[in-house]
Design a protein around this motif. Sequence first.
Motif, short mmCIF file in Angstrom:
data_model
loop_
_atom_site.label_atom_id
_atom_site.label_comp_id
_atom_site.label_asym_id
_atom_site.label_seq_id
_atom_site.Cartn_x
_atom_site.Cartn_y
_atom_site.Cartn_z
N ASN A 127 0.84 -1.14 0.07
CA ASN A 127 0.09 -0.16 0.05
C ASN A 127 0.93 1.25 0.06
O ASN A 127 1.97 1.12 0.36
N LEU A 128 0.34 2.23 -0.30
CA LEU A 128 1.11 3.48 -0.36
C LEU A 128 1.40 3.95 1.14
O LEU A 128 0.44 3.86 2.35
N SER A 129 2.60 4.50 1.46
CA SER A 129 3.04 4.95 2.65
C SER A 129 1.87 6.02 3.19
O SER A 129 1.28 6.48 2.47
N GLN A 130 2.23 6.18 4.47
CA GLN A 130 1.40 7.53 5.10
C GLN A 130 2.39 8.68 4.36
O GLN A 130 3.36 8.43 4.15
N VAL A 131 1.56 9.99 4.09
CA VAL A 131 2.17 10.99 3.28
C VAL A 131 2.96 11.74 4.34
O VAL A 131 2.74 11.83 5.69
N ALA A 132 4.28 12.18 4.01
CA ALA A 132 5.34 12.75 4.55
C ALA A 132 5.43 13.93 3.88
O ALA A 132 4.70 14.44 2.73
N SER A 133 6.18 14.94 4.65
CA SER A 133 6.29 16.42 4.06
C SER A 133 7.57 16.74 3.94
O SER A 133 8.44 16.34 4.83
N PHE A 134 8.14 17.98 3.03
CA PHE A 134 9.14 18.58 3.34
C PHE A 134 8.96 19.91 3.04
O PHE A 134 8.08 20.18 2.07
N GLU A 135 9.51 21.07 3.52
CA GLU A 135 9.32 22.51 3.08
C GLU A 135 10.55 22.93 2.72
O GLU A 135 11.73 22.90 3.46
N MET A 136 10.57 23.75 1.71
CA MET A 136 11.79 24.42 1.08
C MET A 136 12.09 25.75 1.66
O MET A 136 11.13 26.40 2.29
N GLY A 137 13.32 25.96 1.80
CA GLY A 137 13.73 27.20 2.60
C GLY A 137 13.87 28.45 1.51
O GLY A 137 13.18 28.33 0.59
N MET A 138 14.68 29.19 1.86
CA MET A 138 14.82 30.52 0.88
C MET A 138 15.50 30.03 -0.40
O MET A 138 15.10 30.76 -1.50
#
Length: 196
Positions: free
Chosen positions: A122-133
């Motif tokens: 199954n697809l994993s749980q959704v993770a995230s990342f946020e780009m900086g400047m």
Amino acid sequence: MKKIALAIIVISIFLSCIKSSDQPGPENLKCEYLINPIGIDAAAPRLSWQIKTDKQGAFQKAYQVFVGTDSVLVAGGSGNIWESGEVRSALMPVVFQGQKLEPFTRYFWGVKIKDEEGKWSNLSQVASFEMGMMGQENWKGSWIFDSKVHDYNLKPAPYYRKTFEIQKKVKSARAYIAVGGLYELFLNGNKIGNHR
């Protein structure tokens, strides 16, 4: 009779849950070796995960990564920024190869893997990342100095304070700070973060 039928259904569901736990699946998703990081400055960040399984000898034969700006789409197995397609590899980390990532933007991602028997997880749980400047041109702020002479030996480190009011509810905010030395950030008298 109805009680027996209900008991059989409950036992069937329970057994199917036990079997599904044997199915290898990705977990502990990381970007640049961090869980849901913010301020990423790598143009092509590295993505990695671990395989959760109780099965002896299980391994990843292939993977498929989905990256997008909408967590709901990613949770549904679609990425508007990058879909890796099926990649036959067990090597990690995986280097992002999608569209150019924008500064100050949060991205969501998920992965599914194919095990040694050729079965997709199954697809994993959704993770995230946020780009900086992501570039010097994005530093638009004004430099603050402690005196007109700009001499750090002149006096102790200064204390800067800025008062402002927010007219609407804040869902999320970021402070980007560049400093020659140490700093601590306070908001409404409370220290932000747990480090200097």
